[in-house]
Design an enzyme around this catalytic site. Structure first.
Site, PDB file in Angstrom:
ATOM      1  N   ALA A  11       0.904  -1.163  -0.047  1.00 45.31           N
ATOM      2  CA  ALA A  11      -0.057   0.243  -0.127  1.00 45.31           C
ATOM      3  C   ALA A  11       0.856   1.108  -0.022  1.00 45.31           C
ATOM      4  CB  ALA A  11      -0.827   0.049   1.485  1.00 45.31           C
ATOM      5  N   GLU A  19      -0.786  -9.046  -1.523  1.00 41.88           N
ATOM      6  CA  GLU A  19      -2.189  -9.513  -1.123  1.00 41.88           C
ATOM      7  C   GLU A  19      -2.957  -9.283  -2.698  1.00 41.88           C
ATOM      8  OE1 GLU A  19      -2.580  -6.488   2.241  1.00 41.88           O
ATOM      9  OE2 GLU A  19      -4.008  -7.908   2.788  1.00 41.88           O
ATOM     10  N   GLU A  40       3.442  -6.103   7.195  1.00 41.16           N
ATOM     11  CA  GLU A  40       2.557  -4.955   7.809  1.00 41.16           C
ATOM     12  C   GLU A  40       2.739  -4.712   9.213  1.00 41.16           C
ATOM     13  OE1 GLU A  40       1.586  -7.115   5.487  1.00 41.16           O
ATOM     14  OE2 GLU A  40       0.081  -6.421   4.212  1.00 41.16           O
ATOM     15  N   GLY A  79       0.344  -4.977   0.333  1.00 39.58           N
ATOM     16  CA  GLY A  79      -0.729  -5.006  -0.302  1.00 39.58           C
ATOM     17  C   GLY A  79      -0.429  -5.504  -1.710  1.00 39.58           C
TER      18      GLY A  79
END
Ligand code: DAK
Length: 265
Positions: free
Chosen positions: A71, A119, A139, A116
């Site tokens: 992210a 993911e 994370e 992310g």
């Protein structure tokens, strides 16, 4: 069938010979997944899902360093309990849209796939990694857990214990270890990554379109059901396909020893 492109701010999307190539195009920040990237993924995958010229989707990152390094950390400074939860739900919805778009999505992991980014790869149908790729879920080092499905898809794919090892340590693993764990399906030299993606796409294109969609539907819909109801899903899809023109064509082509010509009907 026409070759064309879909325009968006942070993604490149080219459609050629029934294969769409979607490239996250923020190489200056290692293709970090900003809120705008999510908006663009939603837009592009909405178009691709309904585009009759597209049967397989390749998803990769621009440059040679990263698929997506997570992210966008700069956007995480301001999140609160409320916005954190709603951003997570939005991410879930968009990654689920990718996962269930009805067409195979092949992640071509050309470098870092962290947080992310990992993911996002998990939400794809298959994962092909370059030998230079590095994957991880760091994370917890930022005081967070994965918020785009990683705590759920990772253990389903590689098992609870291997997933927890990655989640709890944040360790970055190389492509060979990812292959050993089943986190990726194949490892190839970086220079051959796109070619391998195209080869796999070609193999899929040789199959009957409705059967490809049927495999995806049966596997994803059955995944979290008990075996008896999951087998019921398989039978229903099998029955539906048994009455299609392409099933008749596939059987006839085998018996008459020629290549089937699919109509998608
Ligand atoms: N976000 C923003 N910028 C990033 C970035 C990221 N994730 N990763 C790299 N960059 C930027 C760097 O800041 C740098 O920018 P400049 O300094 O040049 O302006 C540029 O990309 C190049 O990076 P480096 O100079 O650091 O390159 P190196 O080769 O030295 O290092 C690296 C590569 C991948 C080891 C390093 O960049 C790195 O550690 N990056 C961060 C990896 C990471 O921790 N990713 C985040 C994982 S956590 C949420 C849901 C989900 C999540 C969060 C919230 N909600 C629902 C709200 C998920 C969180 C994550 O993904």
């Amino acid at each position: 069938m026409t070759d064309h492109a879909i325009i968006s701010e942070t993604l490149l999307c080219e459609i050629k010979d029934q294969i769409a190539t979607v490239t996250i195009n923020r190489p200056q920040v290692l293709n970090a997944l900003s809120i705008q990237v999510f908006t663009d993924l939603e837009h592009v995958f909405t178009q691709l899902a309904k585009d009759p010229d597209v049967r397989v989707i390749l998803l990769t990152g621009a440059g040679e360093k990263a698929f997506a390094a997570g992210a966008d950390i700069k956007e995480l400074v301001e999140t609160t309990r409320i916005t954190g939860q709603s951003l997570s739900r939005r991410g879930h919805r968009i990654f689920r849209q990718i996962e269930t778009c009805g067409k195979p999505v092949l992640a071509l992991i050309n470098g870092f796939a962290l947080g992310g980014g990992c993911e996002l790869a998990l939400a794809c149908t298959l994962r092909i990694a370059a030998d230079s790729a590095k994957l991880g879920q760091p994370e917890a080092r930022l005081g967070l857990i994965p918020g785009y499905g990683g705590t759920q898809r990772l253990p389903r794919l590689i098992g609870q214990s291997a997933a927890l090892k990655l989640l709890l340590t944040g360790e970055r693993i190389d492509a060979a270890e990812a292959l050993r764990l089943g986190l990726v399906d194949e490892v190839v030299p970086l220079a051959e990554l796109y070619l391998r993606g195209q080869q796999l796409a070609s193999s899929i294109l040789a199959m009957a379109p409705l059967a490809v969609a049927g495999c995806l539907e049966a596997v994803y819909k059955g995944a979290d059901r008990d075996l008896d109801s999951a087998l019921g899903i398989e039978s229903r899809i099998f029955g539906r396909l048994s009455a299609t023109a392409d099933k008749a064509e596939g059987i006839r082509a085998f018996l008459e020893k020629h290549t089937p010509i699919w109509t998608g009907k």
